[in-house]
Design a protein around this motif. Structure first.
Motif, PDB file in Angstrom:
ATOM      1  N   LEU A   1       0.809  -1.217   0.000  1.00  0.00           N
ATOM      2  CA  LEU A   1       0.000   0.000   0.000  1.00  0.00           C
ATOM      3  C   LEU A   1       0.843   1.268   0.000  1.00  0.00           C
ATOM      4  CD1 LEU A   1      -2.898  -1.046   2.375  1.00  0.00           C
ATOM      5  CD2 LEU A   1      -2.951  -0.801  -0.096  1.00  0.00           C
ATOM      6  N   ASN A   2       2.103   1.184   0.475  1.00  0.00           N
ATOM      7  CA  ASN A   2       2.957   2.373   0.441  1.00  0.00           C
ATOM      8  C   ASN A   2       3.757   2.470  -0.854  1.00  0.00           C
ATOM      9  OD1 ASN A   2       4.686   0.269   1.028  1.00  0.00           O
ATOM     10  ND2 ASN A   2       5.729   1.300   2.702  1.00  0.00           N
ATOM     11  N   GLU A   3       3.425   1.654  -1.839  1.00  0.00           N
ATOM     12  CA  GLU A   3       4.041   1.714  -3.167  1.00  0.00           C
ATOM     13  C   GLU A   3       3.069   2.245  -4.221  1.00  0.00           C
ATOM     14  OE1 GLU A   3       7.224  -1.938  -2.825  1.00  0.00           O
ATOM     15  OE2 GLU A   3       5.216  -2.418  -3.538  1.00  0.00           O
ATOM     16  N   ILE A   4       1.951   2.813  -3.750  1.00  0.00           N
ATOM     17  CA  ILE A   4       0.895   3.297  -4.647  1.00  0.00           C
ATOM     18  C   ILE A   4       0.420   4.670  -4.168  1.00  0.00           C
ATOM     19  CG2 ILE A   4      -1.431   2.884  -5.525  1.00  0.00           C
ATOM     20  CD1 ILE A   4      -1.080  -0.021  -4.682  1.00  0.00           C
ATOM     21  N   ILE A   5       0.210   5.558  -5.112  1.00  0.00           N
ATOM     22  CA  ILE A   5      -0.449   6.832  -4.807  1.00  0.00           C
ATOM     23  C   ILE A   5      -1.643   6.950  -5.751  1.00  0.00           C
ATOM     24  CG2 ILE A   5      -0.254   9.346  -4.751  1.00  0.00           C
ATOM     25  CD1 ILE A   5       2.773   8.991  -4.400  1.00  0.00           C
ATOM     26  N   TYR A   6      -2.827   7.135  -5.175  1.00  0.00           N
ATOM     27  CA  TYR A   6      -4.009   7.393  -5.994  1.00  0.00           C
ATOM     28  C   TYR A   6      -3.964   8.867  -6.372  1.00  0.00           C
ATOM     29  CZ  TYR A   6      -8.777   8.611  -7.142  1.00  0.00           C
ATOM     30  OH  TYR A   6      -9.892   9.109  -7.770  1.00  0.00           O
ATOM     31  N   VAL A   7      -3.968   9.167  -7.667  1.00  0.00           N
ATOM     32  CA  VAL A   7      -3.863  10.549  -8.151  1.00  0.00           C
ATOM     33  C   VAL A   7      -5.138  10.924  -8.896  1.00  0.00           C
ATOM     34  CG1 VAL A   7      -2.554  12.172  -9.585  1.00  0.00           C
ATOM     35  CG2 VAL A   7      -1.355  10.301  -8.413  1.00  0.00           C
ATOM     36  N   LYS A   8      -5.697  12.076  -8.526  1.00  0.00           N
ATOM     37  CA  LYS A   8      -6.825  12.648  -9.258  1.00  0.00           C
ATOM     38  C   LYS A   8      -6.325  13.984  -9.795  1.00  0.00           C
ATOM     39  CE  LYS A   8     -11.720  13.491  -9.074  1.00  0.00           C
ATOM     40  NZ  LYS A   8     -12.949  13.292  -8.312  1.00  0.00           N
TER      41      LYS A   8
END
Length: 191
Positions: A137-144
C-alpha cells in the motif's frame, strides 16, 4: 591402467596457460563494475533523483517511493475494509500530509478521457500490476488530476506533482484502501 596412471593423465589434461590471469587491467575492470553496481543499488534504495518543480508560485519538493516506504504495510488486496493500518504509518511520513510534492512512478489509469488519465494509480514499479506481484500500500499513490489530466503512455516513467494526502482512506464505494492520495496539478514524462 593403474590409479597412478589415471592421476598422471588427469594432471596432464590441465592447461596451465588457459587459466585466467589477474592483470591490472582485469582488476580495474572488476573494481569498476563493483562500483557501478553499488551506485545502482544506492540509486534504487534512495529512489531516482528528480528536481523540485515550481508552478504558480508553489514549489513542489521531490520525494521518492523508498522515502514513502520504510515500513511494511499489507499488499494491495490483502486488507479488508474493517482492518486499520493507519497506525503503521511512521511519523516522518505523516508529516508530508498536505505538502506540495513531486514524485515519479508508473501510471495505471483508472479514468481516462481522450487518451489522458484523469484518475490513476502512480506505482513504484511496473512489476506492481495485474501481471506482477501485488504492490504494498505504500508503493501506490491514488492521483486525481485537476484540469485536462495527464498524458498516458504505457510503461513510461512519469513525473507527477501536486498536494499529497497521507492516511488510510477507502476509495469510492468500498473500492480499495489507500495510504496516499494526490491532487495532481501537473504531470510530464521523466527524462
Amino acid at each position: 591402467m593403474s590409479e597412478a596412471d589415471i592421476a598422471i593423465s588427469a594432471e596432464d589434461d590441465f592447461d596451465y596457460e588457459a587459466r585466467p590471469r589477474f592483470t591490472a587491467k582485469r582488476i580495474v575492470m572488476v573494481v569498476g563494475a563493483v562500483v557501478v553496481l553499488y551506485a545502482a543499488y544506492l540509486g534504487m534504495k534512495r529512489g531516482p533523483a528528480i528536481d523540485a518543480v515550481s508552478e504558480g508560485g508553489v514549489t513542489y519538493d521531490p520525494i521518492s517511493f523508498p522515502m514513502l516506504g520504510g515500513y511494511n504495510p499489507p499488499r494491495w488486496g490483502e486488507v479488508s475494509e474493517t482492518d486499520s493500518i493507519d497506525d503503521a504509518i511512521p511519523e516522518t511520513v505523516r508529516k508530508l500530509d498536505g505538502r506540495p510534492l513531486v514524485i515519479q512512478g508508473y501510471m495505471m489509469p483508472i479514468v481516462t478521457e481522450e487518451g489522458r488519465a484523469q484518475e490513476f494509480l502512480l506505482m513504484r514499479s511496473m512489476k506492481s500490476c495485474c501481471y506482477g506481484r501485488p504492490p504494498k500500500l505504500n508503493e501506490i499513490i491514488y492521483v486525481k488530476m485537476e484540469g485536462e489530466g495527464a498524458d498516458y503512455k504505457h510503461e513510461r516513467l512519469t513525473i507527477v506533482y501536486g498536494e499529497i494526502e497521507v492516511g488510510e482512506k477507502l476509495l469510492g464505494k468500498k473500492l480499495a484502501k489507500t495510504l496516499y492520495r494526490m491532487k495532481g496539478i501537473g504531470a510530464r514524462p521523466a527524462g
